[in-house]
Scaffold this motif. Sequence first.
Motif, mmCIF file in Angstrom:
data_model
loop_
_atom_site.group_PDB
_atom_site.id
_atom_site.type_symbol
_atom_site.label_atom_id
_atom_site.label_comp_id
_atom_site.label_asym_id
_atom_site.label_seq_id
_atom_site.Cartn_x
_atom_site.Cartn_y
_atom_site.Cartn_z
ATOM 1 N N ILE A 1 -31.277 -1.328 17.801
ATOM 2 C CA ILE A 1 -31.408 -2.123 19.026
ATOM 3 C C ILE A 1 -31.857 -3.535 18.670
ATOM 4 O O ILE A 1 -32.796 -3.717 17.879
ATOM 5 C CB ILE A 1 -32.406 -1.464 19.990
ATOM 6 N N GLN B 1 -33.375 -6.763 23.551
ATOM 7 C CA GLN B 1 -33.451 -5.497 24.275
ATOM 8 C C GLN B 1 -34.762 -4.774 23.974
ATOM 9 O O GLN B 1 -35.347 -4.140 24.855
ATOM 10 C CB GLN B 1 -32.263 -4.600 23.927
ATOM 11 N N MET B 2 -35.258 -4.879 22.743
ATOM 12 C CA MET B 2 -36.549 -4.282 22.408
ATOM 13 C C MET B 2 -37.676 -4.917 23.217
ATOM 14 O O MET B 2 -38.638 -4.248 23.600
ATOM 15 C CB MET B 2 -36.828 -4.434 20.910
ATOM 16 N N GLN C 1 -37.638 -3.196 26.471
ATOM 17 C CA GLN C 1 -38.094 -1.819 26.273
ATOM 18 C C GLN C 1 -39.625 -1.765 26.234
ATOM 19 O O GLN C 1 -40.256 -0.905 26.863
ATOM 20 C CB GLN C 1 -37.523 -1.262 24.970
ATOM 21 N N GLU D 1 -41.089 -2.424 29.877
ATOM 22 C CA GLU D 1 -40.986 -1.352 30.859
ATOM 23 C C GLU D 1 -41.721 -0.074 30.453
ATOM 24 O O GLU D 1 -42.284 0.611 31.312
ATOM 25 C CB GLU D 1 -39.504 -1.020 31.114
ATOM 26 N N SER D 2 -41.712 0.270 29.159
ATOM 27 C CA SER D 2 -42.232 1.581 28.758
ATOM 28 C C SER D 2 -43.593 1.533 28.065
ATOM 29 O O SER D 2 -44.152 2.573 27.740
ATOM 30 C CB SER D 2 -41.223 2.302 27.848
ATOM 31 N N ASN E 1 -29.740 -6.851 27.217
ATOM 32 C CA ASN E 1 -29.864 -5.977 28.380
ATOM 33 C C ASN E 1 -28.879 -6.327 29.492
ATOM 34 O O ASN E 1 -28.589 -7.489 29.752
ATOM 35 C CB ASN E 1 -31.279 -6.034 28.940
ATOM 36 N N TRP F 1 -31.467 -1.810 33.931
ATOM 37 C CA TRP F 1 -32.592 -0.962 33.554
ATOM 38 C C TRP F 1 -32.990 -0.061 34.709
ATOM 39 O O TRP F 1 -32.851 -0.403 35.871
ATOM 40 C CB TRP F 1 -33.792 -1.792 33.085
ATOM 41 N N PHE G 1 -36.305 6.936 31.238
ATOM 42 C CA PHE G 1 -35.692 5.618 31.378
ATOM 43 C C PHE G 1 -34.221 5.663 30.984
ATOM 44 O O PHE G 1 -33.762 6.561 30.275
ATOM 45 C CB PHE G 1 -36.421 4.581 30.523
ATOM 46 N N PHE H 1 -31.256 2.406 30.000
ATOM 47 C CA PHE H 1 -30.926 0.993 29.908
ATOM 48 C C PHE H 1 -29.444 0.827 29.606
ATOM 49 O O PHE H 1 -28.887 1.569 28.798
ATOM 50 C CB PHE H 1 -31.729 0.310 28.799
ATOM 51 N N THR I 1 -40.169 8.353 27.250
ATOM 52 C CA THR I 1 -40.913 7.319 26.530
ATOM 53 C C THR I 1 -41.563 7.785 25.227
ATOM 54 O O THR I 1 -41.256 7.234 24.160
ATOM 55 C CB THR I 1 -41.957 6.674 27.460
ATOM 56 N N TRP J 1 -40.146 6.621 21.376
ATOM 57 C CA TRP J 1 -40.913 5.809 20.428
ATOM 58 C C TRP J 1 -41.288 6.598 19.181
ATOM 59 O O TRP J 1 -41.429 6.018 18.098
ATOM 60 C CB TRP J 1 -42.156 5.245 21.106
#
Length: 372
Positions: free
Chosen positions: A126, A130-131, A134, A137-138, A280, A283, A292, A294, A320, A324
């Motif tokens: 990614i 975009q990270m 991420q 949001e998370s 992105n 989302w 989630f 995306f 999430t 991760w």
Amino acid sequence: PFGVSVDTKIKLLLEAERGLRSNAAIRVAEASCEANQQWKLFASTEGAEVEQEWFETGAAIECSAVGDDDTQKRSYPNSFGREVAQAGWEYVQAMDLVGNAPRLADEAAALLRAEPCPAKVTTVVIDASQMALQVHESCGHPTELDRVYGTEAAYAGTSFMMPEMLGHLRYGSEKVSIVADATVPGALGSFGYDDEGVPAQRVKLIDEGLFVGYLTSRETAAQLGQQGFRREAGSMGSMRADGWARIPLIRMTNINLVPGDSSLERMIAETGDGVYLETNKSWSIDDRRLNFQFGVELAREIKGGKLGRLYKNGSYGGITPEFWNSMDALAAEPEWRMFGIINCGKGQPGQVMRVGHGAAPARFQGVRVGVA
């Protein structure tokens, strides 16, 4: 930025817009910039008197290619509205909007002819922009402690990261360390003091995968301390309001993914089969910040350690902590950069805040892609 003439700014934007229209498939082309100056005075009955002033400058380009039965979009430097920093006009010049415009147009046109991203579970690499979203949001939203205690719920939900998980939840792999840092020079979430008069700080949220901290206010920090979940006293300084007529809320500062030791080139070279995801497009995340999905503007096949076919309508999803914990590589500091999000909403009446995110390209194993 206000020392640069409006004519100079418009000339740059028009030239970039012409570059976007260099491909006949482009039907909509946009170029924009902004410059802001803000001044704030905070005074409290406890004796604080703090005056702060800052400038923000940013820009962006985007275009849409239209075919017989499809439309595809490309954005630069991100798709969050504009890329903005606490800087001057030199920040816009460094973006090279004019130089990137033809590439963007050609990519949007090529996406019209591309195959849809296949649905499968695979390795994903990614890109940094975009990270950044991420992380926002998370990790950023679920570590806002007012969401945990339920005093913020209606706008963007609550959080799964409860106090009893502090110091125990394996949020991610050992590659994952995330900090809240309001001291980063030039970042949108930086300041000298928050709107309770608390000095800017750098606080760990995730330490080598372990959940260790929250975004707090003076009130919520005291509440957390009374529950015995945090030793150190006091707020970490995340209370901000978007104007004098609004009550301060816990807001993200700069929520940054600490750089790793790999590179985008190396991560792709070490991947036998996977998908590369960039910029992105959409989302969606549930009201506890667990599940989630995306969408991205551009995706590419990774085959035998090399980038292959272009895919359109790329997307990925997950839960999430599982997501991760699947991170096995993260690019080092040379590929780490700050991104500015200019439209983070929270509260009722709604407040819009500008926040920052530092991120680098990353790789994850066993991720669902191509979801509808």
